[in-house]
Design a protein around this motif. Sequence first.
Motif, PDB file in Angstrom:
ATOM      1  N   THR A  15       0.839  -1.187   0.000  1.00  0.00           N
ATOM      2  CA  THR A  15       0.000   0.000   0.000  1.00  0.00           C
ATOM      3  C   THR A  15       0.879   1.243   0.000  1.00  0.00           C
ATOM      4  OG1 THR A  15      -1.906   1.048   1.075  1.00  0.00           O
ATOM      5  CG2 THR A  15      -0.169   0.231   2.502  1.00  0.00           C
ATOM      6  N   GLU A  16       0.259   2.343  -0.281  1.00  0.00           N
ATOM      7  CA  GLU A  16       0.981   3.605  -0.262  1.00  0.00           C
ATOM      8  C   GLU A  16       0.791   4.289   1.088  1.00  0.00           C
ATOM      9  OE1 GLU A  16       0.620   4.741  -5.014  1.00  0.00           O
ATOM     10  OE2 GLU A  16      -0.592   5.798  -3.519  1.00  0.00           O
ATOM     11  N   LYS A  17       1.819   4.980   1.487  1.00  0.00           N
ATOM     12  CA  LYS A  17       1.752   5.739   2.737  1.00  0.00           C
ATOM     13  C   LYS A  17       0.501   6.612   2.748  1.00  0.00           C
ATOM     14  CE  LYS A  17       4.332   9.321   5.191  1.00  0.00           C
ATOM     15  NZ  LYS A  17       5.558  10.149   5.198  1.00  0.00           N
ATOM     16  N   GLY A  18      -0.209   6.579   3.874  1.00  0.00           N
ATOM     17  CA  GLY A  18      -1.402   7.394   4.030  1.00  0.00           C
ATOM     18  C   GLY A  18      -2.709   6.660   3.750  1.00  0.00           C
ATOM     19  N   LYS A  19      -2.615   5.509   3.098  1.00  0.00           N
ATOM     20  CA  LYS A  19      -3.818   4.730   2.806  1.00  0.00           C
ATOM     21  C   LYS A  19      -4.208   3.894   4.022  1.00  0.00           C
ATOM     22  CE  LYS A  19      -3.964   5.532  -1.756  1.00  0.00           C
ATOM     23  NZ  LYS A  19      -5.112   6.168  -2.458  1.00  0.00           N
ATOM     24  N   ASP A  20      -5.488   3.501   4.062  1.00  0.00           N
ATOM     25  CA  ASP A  20      -5.969   2.588   5.100  1.00  0.00           C
ATOM     26  C   ASP A  20      -5.895   1.151   4.580  1.00  0.00           C
ATOM     27  OD1 ASP A  20      -8.766   4.710   6.201  1.00  0.00           O
ATOM     28  OD2 ASP A  20      -6.584   4.982   6.303  1.00  0.00           O
ATOM     29  N   VAL A  21      -5.645   0.217   5.496  1.00  0.00           N
ATOM     30  CA  VAL A  21      -5.644  -1.200   5.120  1.00  0.00           C
ATOM     31  C   VAL A  21      -6.442  -2.002   6.126  1.00  0.00           C
ATOM     32  CG1 VAL A  21      -3.430  -1.130   3.909  1.00  0.00           C
ATOM     33  CG2 VAL A  21      -3.478  -1.695   6.343  1.00  0.00           C
ATOM     34  N   GLU A  22      -7.003  -3.101   5.641  1.00  0.00           N
ATOM     35  CA  GLU A  22      -7.723  -4.039   6.504  1.00  0.00           C
ATOM     36  C   GLU A  22      -7.135  -5.425   6.322  1.00  0.00           C
ATOM     37  OE1 GLU A  22     -12.245  -2.178   6.870  1.00  0.00           O
ATOM     38  OE2 GLU A  22     -11.902  -4.023   5.745  1.00  0.00           O
ATOM     39  N   LEU A  23      -6.840  -6.053   7.437  1.00  0.00           N
ATOM     40  CA  LEU A  23      -6.298  -7.403   7.437  1.00  0.00           C
ATOM     41  C   LEU A  23      -7.296  -8.312   8.131  1.00  0.00           C
ATOM     42  CD1 LEU A  23      -2.676  -6.495   8.631  1.00  0.00           C
ATOM     43  CD2 LEU A  23      -3.629  -6.358   6.336  1.00  0.00           C
ATOM     44  N   ARG A  24      -7.478  -9.503   7.548  1.00  0.00           N
ATOM     45  CA  ARG A  24      -8.529 -10.385   8.046  1.00  0.00           C
ATOM     46  C   ARG A  24      -7.950 -11.632   8.669  1.00  0.00           C
ATOM     47  NH1 ARG A  24     -14.114 -12.076   6.319  1.00  0.00           N
ATOM     48  NH2 ARG A  24     -14.214 -14.321   6.709  1.00  0.00           N
ATOM     49  N   CYS A  25      -8.625 -12.120   9.698  1.00  0.00           N
ATOM     50  CA  CYS A  25      -8.221 -13.362  10.353  1.00  0.00           C
ATOM     51  C   CYS A  25      -9.446 -14.236  10.595  1.00  0.00           C
ATOM     52  CB  CYS A  25      -7.551 -13.055  11.694  1.00  0.00           C
ATOM     53  SG  CYS A  25      -7.221 -14.525  12.707  1.00  0.00           S
ATOM     54  N   ASP A  26      -9.338 -15.493  10.163  1.00  0.00           N
ATOM     55  CA  ASP A  26     -10.355 -16.490  10.456  1.00  0.00           C
ATOM     56  C   ASP A  26      -9.769 -17.480  11.455  1.00  0.00           C
ATOM     57  OD1 ASP A  26     -11.219 -15.684   7.469  1.00  0.00           O
ATOM     58  OD2 ASP A  26     -12.923 -16.550   8.535  1.00  0.00           O
ATOM     59  N   PRO A  27     -10.231 -17.471  12.695  1.00  0.00           N
ATOM     60  CA  PRO A  27      -9.635 -18.353  13.700  1.00  0.00           C
ATOM     61  C   PRO A  27     -10.105 -19.790  13.527  1.00  0.00           C
ATOM     62  CG  PRO A  27     -11.492 -17.206  14.644  1.00  0.00           C
ATOM     63  CD  PRO A  27     -11.326 -16.670  13.247  1.00  0.00           C
ATOM     64  N   ILE A  28      -9.520 -20.666  14.310  1.00  0.00           N
ATOM     65  CA  ILE A  28      -9.963 -22.057  14.337  1.00  0.00           C
ATOM     66  C   ILE A  28     -11.371 -22.095  14.940  1.00  0.00           C
ATOM     67  CG2 ILE A  28      -9.542 -24.310  15.400  1.00  0.00           C
ATOM     68  CD1 ILE A  28      -6.526 -23.643  15.208  1.00  0.00           C
ATOM     69  N   SER A  29     -12.242 -22.839  14.308  1.00  0.00           N
ATOM     70  CA  SER A  29     -13.627 -22.904  14.752  1.00  0.00           C
ATOM     71  C   SER A  29     -13.708 -23.360  16.203  1.00  0.00           C
ATOM     72  CB  SER A  29     -14.397 -23.880  13.864  1.00  0.00           C
ATOM     73  OG  SER A  29     -15.734 -23.999  14.301  1.00  0.00           O
ATOM     74  N   GLY A  30     -14.473 -22.615  16.998  1.00  0.00           N
ATOM     75  CA  GLY A  30     -14.650 -22.967  18.403  1.00  0.00           C
ATOM     76  C   GLY A  30     -13.666 -22.316  19.347  1.00  0.00           C
ATOM     77  N   HIS A  31     -12.601 -21.735  18.806  1.00  0.00           N
ATOM     78  CA  HIS A  31     -11.642 -21.042  19.676  1.00  0.00           C
ATOM     79  C   HIS A  31     -12.235 -19.724  20.157  1.00  0.00           C
ATOM     80  CE1 HIS A  31      -7.568 -23.108  18.584  1.00  0.00           C
ATOM     81  NE2 HIS A  31      -8.504 -23.954  18.977  1.00  0.00           N
ATOM     82  N   THR A  32     -12.168 -19.536  21.469  1.00  0.00           N
ATOM     83  CA  THR A  32     -12.809 -18.357  22.053  1.00  0.00           C
ATOM     84  C   THR A  32     -11.883 -17.150  22.087  1.00  0.00           C
ATOM     85  OG1 THR A  32     -12.151 -19.128  24.248  1.00  0.00           O
ATOM     86  CG2 THR A  32     -14.362 -19.744  23.474  1.00  0.00           C
TER      87      THR A  32
END
Lengths: 115, 111
Positions: B13-30
């Motif tokens: 990305t370029e400096k100044g832009k927003d980014v979103e990072l995604r995480c899918d955890p292991i099912s059932g992990h609290t």
Amino acid sequence: AQSVTQPDIHITVSEGASLELRCNYSYGATPYLFWYVQSPGQGLQLLLKYFSGDTLVQGIKGFEAEFKRSQSSFNLRKPSVHWSDAAEYFCAVGPPRAAGNKLTFGGGTRVLVKP
Amino acid sequence: GAGVSQSPSNKVTEKGKDVELRCDPISGHTALYWYRQSLGQGLEFLIYFQGNSAPDKSGLPSDRFSAERTGGSVSTLTIQRTQQEDSAVYLCASSLAEGQYFGPGTRLTVL
């Protein structure tokens, strides 16, 4: 505050030789202790953990670690190294609760394996 | 079973832009955690979610960083107005009781 020290930044070992990675921690009580391995471009894989009980812990891939309370250490060992063990190894500590263990990591030790 | 997954694997990305990072955890992990791994700082804790409790945000380096976890499962880490020092690998982990299990990470490069 808790801290973890891995004194060796790099270790080079011949294939088939034994390996020992050092880990010392500073913590108010006996923490939960972990070793993770990270292969190039990969995430962290849990090798083994210590919560309580027997101070010699067996993990995956033939690794073991020994908790020594008197020395605040949790060193990782493997009797015979394989080329695939070349990776970076991280020791970590967490508060002594079942979940909610916000981990504090050491700086890592990079292991190179010579044929 | 399926492990922790993260997307994208790489983000430039370029400096100044927003980014979103995604995480899918292991099912059932609290519990779900975000860490950052950079050359100068090693592995640093960022934020931790446990069930429906308020998240522990004590590791977030600035107010440009935020994270949410929807429905007790998927989490998104958002970095606003990215800076070059944000370049790092962002690791997500989940746990149920014993030990944290990590995803492969998202490598963020801010130009």
